[in-house]
Design a protein around this motif. Structure first.
Motif, short mmCIF file in Angstrom:
data_model
loop_
_atom_site.label_atom_id
_atom_site.label_comp_id
_atom_site.label_asym_id
_atom_site.label_seq_id
_atom_site.Cartn_x
_atom_site.Cartn_y
_atom_site.Cartn_z
N HIS A 33 36.89 48.70 -1.45
CA HIS A 33 36.22 47.90 -2.47
C HIS A 33 34.81 47.50 -2.03
O HIS A 33 33.85 47.60 -2.81
CB HIS A 33 37.03 46.65 -2.80
N LEU A 34 34.67 47.07 -0.79
CA LEU A 34 33.35 46.66 -0.32
C LEU A 34 32.36 47.83 -0.34
O LEU A 34 31.20 47.67 -0.72
CB LEU A 34 33.45 46.08 1.09
N SER A 35 32.83 49.02 0.06
CA SER A 35 31.92 50.17 0.03
C SER A 35 31.54 50.52 -1.40
O SER A 35 30.38 50.82 -1.69
CB SER A 35 32.54 51.38 0.74
N SER A 36 32.49 50.48 -2.32
CA SER A 36 32.21 50.78 -3.72
C SER A 36 31.27 49.74 -4.33
O SER A 36 30.34 50.06 -5.08
CB SER A 36 33.50 50.84 -4.53
N TYR A 37 31.53 48.48 -4.00
CA TYR A 37 30.72 47.39 -4.53
C TYR A 37 29.28 47.48 -4.05
O TYR A 37 28.33 47.35 -4.84
CB TYR A 37 31.35 46.06 -4.10
N LEU A 38 29.09 47.74 -2.77
CA LEU A 38 27.74 47.76 -2.21
C LEU A 38 26.97 49.02 -2.56
O LEU A 38 25.77 48.97 -2.84
CB LEU A 38 27.80 47.60 -0.69
N LEU A 39 27.65 50.17 -2.56
CA LEU A 39 26.96 51.45 -2.77
C LEU A 39 26.95 51.90 -4.23
O LEU A 39 26.12 52.72 -4.61
CB LEU A 39 27.62 52.55 -1.92
#
Length: 377
Positions: free
Chosen positions: A204-210
């Motif tokens: 989720h963090l990677s999807s949210y940030l990128l």
């Protein structure tokens, strides 16, 4: 919109659960929600004690979640699913069949097969379904998203995410009993439980940030605990669109790490690092040699909002506050949904995000078994 707290019913989340009190506290922190009913536990004593602790009336405390739904479906604004992940699909299908709004603890299901069962009865135009990926609720994670979106780090090239914990390696407690995880966490499903527990947060963090999804992964699974046959340490390499590469490491056997969640992002102009145990600071480095530590008291362009500053800088925000930020976002989206208005929010994630995370970790499982790169399908 009015200022009346939205009414919630909890399914699961009793006072012996890992997440129940966090959800209860976060939901109430900004007076956006009020928990008024629940079937908190299959154990009658735990169910009763939880209701007493949270001042839930006996009339609205139920021993069976199915009875709760039938009795409260016209009296509350949403149901919160806090049961163990293997139980989610049955509850989700029952709630969606009645067109009831749902807030679900992650992971939404145990794998894509169950996700497809949900998809068959889920209509995004009609249903409200929010999944609580709470780490993007931290103010400085949202500040990092703002920095990336504004191009301050240049074109993103790399992202590395870690979530090491030591839960499966802790010594016996004061009574001499070994530390024992919840029983459902001692079994792997279509997706290894460690990925359902920790990995979905990293995804989720990677999807949210990128704002892109990984396309392929190469993974290695390991067992380093006394729970033989259970995956408790995962290393993954990742390929994203636009040439971005990355990695994820999650572990339940990393002695010395209570919860070592960290995110490192590298671009053509600079890099950033956020570490959950120091949540109010963001480390920034630029290609001209500048090094900065940005905190809530600094020149934040996003985290300076009043909603992220319940206390003055110097009093660090924490896990419950991050959860409360998410619950406030969910409240806004739910109010719109209940008013028959579009309820899309840049901070509220649901079925698609959950499904994409499950697809990534099923690809990781195929990779670990085959020893090859696998496409995320």
């Amino acid at each position: 919109m009015n200022n009346r707290p939205l009414q919630l019913a909890f399914i699961g989340g009793g006072n012996n659960s890992a997440v129940g009190y966090v959800h209860f506290s976060a939901a109430h922190l900004d007076n956006k929600f009020q928990v008024v009913a629940g079937a908190f536990s299959r154990d009658a004593k735990v169910n009763q004690h939880t209701a007493e602790q949270w001042n839930i009336s006996t009339e609205r405390t139920y021993n069976c979640w199915k009875e709760l739904i039938l009795a409260e479906q016209n009296a509350v604004d949403a149901f919160v699913i806090l049961t163990p992940t293997p139980h989610h699909t049955e509850v989700l299908k029952a709630l969606l069949a009645r067109d009831l709004a749902v807030i679900s603890e992650k992971s939404l299901t145990c794998g894509l097969a169950e996700a497809k069962e949900i998809e068959a009865c889920y209509d995004p135009k009609k249903h409200f379904l929010a999944v609580t990926f709470n780490y993007s609720g931290y103010a400085m994670v949202r500040e990092l998203k703002h920095i990336i979106s504004n191009g301050a780090l240049g074109e993103i090239q790399k992202i590395h995410l870690e979530m090491p914990q030591e839960g499966f390696k802790r010594p016996p407690d004061i009574a001499g009993k070994p530390s024992q995880p919840q029983s459902w966490r001692l079994k792997d499903y279509d997706v290894p439980t460690i990925c359902l527990d920790l990995g979905v947060h990293l995804h989720h963090l990677s999807s949210y940030l990128l704002e892109v999804e990984p396309e392929a992964t190469c993974a290695q699974f390991a067992n380093h605990s006394e729970f033989k046959g259970l995956v408790d340490d995962v290393n993954m390499l990742l390929k994203y669109p636009n040439g971005i590469v990355g990695s994820m490491w999650m572990s339940k056997t990393a002695i010395g790490h209570r919860n070592g969640l960290s995110v490192r992002v590298y671009g053509t102009k600079g890099s950033a690092r956020w570490f959950q145990l120091n949540p109010d600071e963001l480390e920034l480095n630029y290609n001209d040699g500048r090094r900065e530590v940005l905190d809530r008291a600094g020149q934040c362009q996003y985290a300076n909002q009043f909603r992220y500053n319940r206390m003055k800088p110097g009093h660090p925000t924490g896990f419950v506050e991050a959860f409360a930020n998410l619950y406030s976002d969910i409240a806004g989206a739910l109010q719109l949904h209940l008013s028959n208005q579009p309820s899309r929010s840049e901070y509220v994630f649901g079925f698609e995000q959950a499904k994409q995370g499950l697809a990534l970790f099923e690809a990781a499982k195929r990779s670990a078994e085959s020893g090859t790169w696998q496409q995320v399908k």
